[in-house]
Motif scaffolding. Structure first.
Motif, short mmCIF file in Angstrom:
data_model
loop_
_atom_site.label_atom_id
_atom_site.label_comp_id
_atom_site.label_asym_id
_atom_site.label_seq_id
_atom_site.Cartn_x
_atom_site.Cartn_y
_atom_site.Cartn_z
N ILE B 27 -0.73 6.17 -0.67
CA ILE B 27 -0.95 7.21 0.34
C ILE B 27 -2.44 7.37 0.64
N VAL B 30 -3.50 4.37 2.70
CA VAL B 30 -3.02 4.44 4.09
C VAL B 30 -3.91 5.38 4.92
N ILE B 31 -4.23 6.55 4.36
CA ILE B 31 -5.05 7.51 5.11
C ILE B 31 -6.47 6.97 5.30
N PHE B 34 -6.58 4.04 7.84
CA PHE B 34 -6.39 4.48 9.22
C PHE B 34 -7.63 5.20 9.75
N TYR B 37 -10.15 2.79 10.75
CA TYR B 37 -9.76 2.12 11.99
C TYR B 37 -10.03 3.01 13.22
N SER B 85 -6.19 -1.23 7.94
CA SER B 85 -5.08 -0.29 8.09
C SER B 85 -3.75 -1.02 7.93
N SER B 88 -2.96 -1.66 4.34
CA SER B 88 -2.44 -0.51 3.59
C SER B 88 -0.92 -0.42 3.74
N ILE B 89 -0.41 -0.83 4.90
CA ILE B 89 1.05 -0.85 5.09
C ILE B 89 1.67 -1.97 4.26
#
Lengths: 320, 138
Positions: B27, B30-31, B34, B37, B85, B88-89
């Motif tokens: 998590i 991911v944050i 992003f 980005y 980003s 991270s996914i």
């Protein structure tokens, strides 16, 4: 006094949700039409991203209260409301369901509600079929997938409306479940005692998980709506064990399908990440509100919303 | 294979512990990815406006115009905002594999042949999917 306040608070929350869902239902076709006709350049990209985040956040709250996974609401509604292609919505939907399952999985396993053996046995076969579902979904023309999605969403609404629940099913374990040692004990808060459970009809459950995995992969839906009835009504696991193990199975099945979407370039971080973060935050808030709102009423509204979204997907599939 | 089922068994607790840490890190990743980005902290492969202008296209069409990271070819470009980003996914998608490897080790140490087999098969299924051998490309 306390009773009156809590009743008033419950009513307030209920009407807050009712207003949100009603506004959504009214605006849904209009916004969708606008999203299709107005060029994206007419609206700054970041406005869509912020809207997607806020929308996913609200959806997360509603999903928890209605007792459904985020993915099943996310895909039909976001594909109707936002100007994103269905491929990217399905890719993001899988990531939403996966992220939710990952974050909820550990506490459910620690409490003994989710069962590792039950999950692993069913997820192995479901994950293989979810890969094939994802491949089929990405290979078919978008309008065909829209039609199939619409039909599936209407079927889910029907299942949610009619499915019965059995808190503690009466079970005589079958041979396969005994070989796999699928059984357990969990502490039931409401009864203040340990509940012993076993499962039956394991081969039937395995066949059904092939179908569930395929649909989850094809449409990018979390499959909690199908996992729970199969665990509870077909296999005979207690309701709480079924709900918790379903979340855990999602984390495995959705992982398998997610890789297919990733390798096909069908996951745009610009769409997937705000959805994942919004949905996860909303889910946490929803869990806190869960005891204060009338879940039955919200569930009826969600079923209505799903029906509308399903009909809209079918209309889009026919190019209407 | 006799064991006390009243509490989660060792394999289940190990899976939960690994999952907790892997998902928490995920998590944050991911944050952070992003933010790097969209706030332009790292250069992006394509301007965000161009991607946003084409997100109504199908994945095949969009990837034809703006090839997105697929397979594992993105790894050398990880210091680009969009690729970070995306990675991270990818990390979130790999989390389950890490947990399964940990639990397979427990099953092996317990000499639980049935679940060692199931866990290893599950890892193989996910690794095949992750490898891109099935359905990679546009």
């Amino acid at each position: 006094m306390t009773f009156m306040c809590s009743k008033a608070a419950r009513g307030g929350y209920f009407w807050l949700f009712f207003s949100f869902i009603s506004a959504l239902s009214v605006l849904l076709p209009r916004v969708a039409a606008a999203a299709e006709t107005v060029p994206v350049e007419a609206m700054e990209w970041w406005v869509w991203i912020v809207l997607l985040f806020v929308f996913s956040f609200c959806l997360g709250i509603v999903a928890v209260i209605a007792g459904v996974g985020g993915g099943v609401l996310y895909v039909p509604i976001v594909s109707s409301l936002f100007p994103f292609h269905l491929d990217f919505v399905r890719g993001a939907g899988l990531m939403v369901a996966l992220a939710g399952a990952l974050s909820a999985g550990a506490p459910l396993l620690n409490k003994g509600l989710a069962n590792l053996r039950l999950a692993l046995s069913m997820a192995l076969i479901g994950s293989v079929s979810s890969i094939f579902g994802a491949l089929v979904g990405l290979a078919l023309p978008a309008h065909i997938v829209q039609l199939a999605l619409g039909g599936t969403i209407l079927f889910i609404s029907f299942v949610m409306l009619t499915a019965k629940k059995s808190e503690f099913p009466d079970v005589k374990p079958d041979k396969l479940s005994q070989i796999l040692h699928i059984q357990g004990i969990y502490y039931e808060e409401s009864l203040k005692k340990d509940i012993d459970w076993q499962i039956h009809r394991t081969p039937v459950g395995l066949v059904l998980f092939i179908l569930i995995g395929f649909m989850a992969g094809m449409f990018g839906l979390g499959a909690g709506w199908a996992n729970v009835p199969v665990f509870n009504l077909v296999l005979g696991a207690p309701l709480k064990v079924s709900v918790a193990t379903s979340v855990f199975v999602l984390s495995i099945n959705d992982t398998a399908a997610a890789w297919v979407y990733l390798h096909k370039g069908a996951v745009l971080p610009l769409i997937a990440v705000p959805s994942v973060i919004g949905m996860m935050l909303g889910t946490k808030i929803g869990a806190k509100l869960l005891t204060r709102v009338k879940t039955k009423s919200v569930r009826v509204i969600v079923i209505t919303l799903l029906t509308l979204a399903g009909l809209r997907a079918i209309l889009k599939g026919f190019g209407i | 294979m006799s064991e006390n089922h009243a509490h989660p068994n060792k394999a289940q607790l190990v899976y939960a512990a690994v999952l907790h840490w892997v998902s928490t890190i995920g998590i944050v990743f991911v944050i952070a990815g992003f933010a790097a980005y969209v706030f332009g902290l790292l250069p992006a492969t394509y301007p965000i406006e161009e991607i946003a202008g084409s997100w109504h296209l199908g994945s095949a069409e969009l990837n034809h115009l703006y090839p997105q990271p697929t397979g594992w070819s993105w790894v050398p470009d990880i210091l680009r905002g969009d690729v970070l980003s995306f990675s991270s996914i990818v990390y979130l998608s790999a989390a389950t594999i890490v947990c399964l490897v940990a639990v397979a080790g427990v099953f092996i140490s317990e000499k639980n042949d049935i679940y060692t087999g199931i866990a290893i098969l599950q890892i193989l299924v996910l690794l095949v999917a992750a490898s891109g051998l099935i359905g990679s490309g546009h």
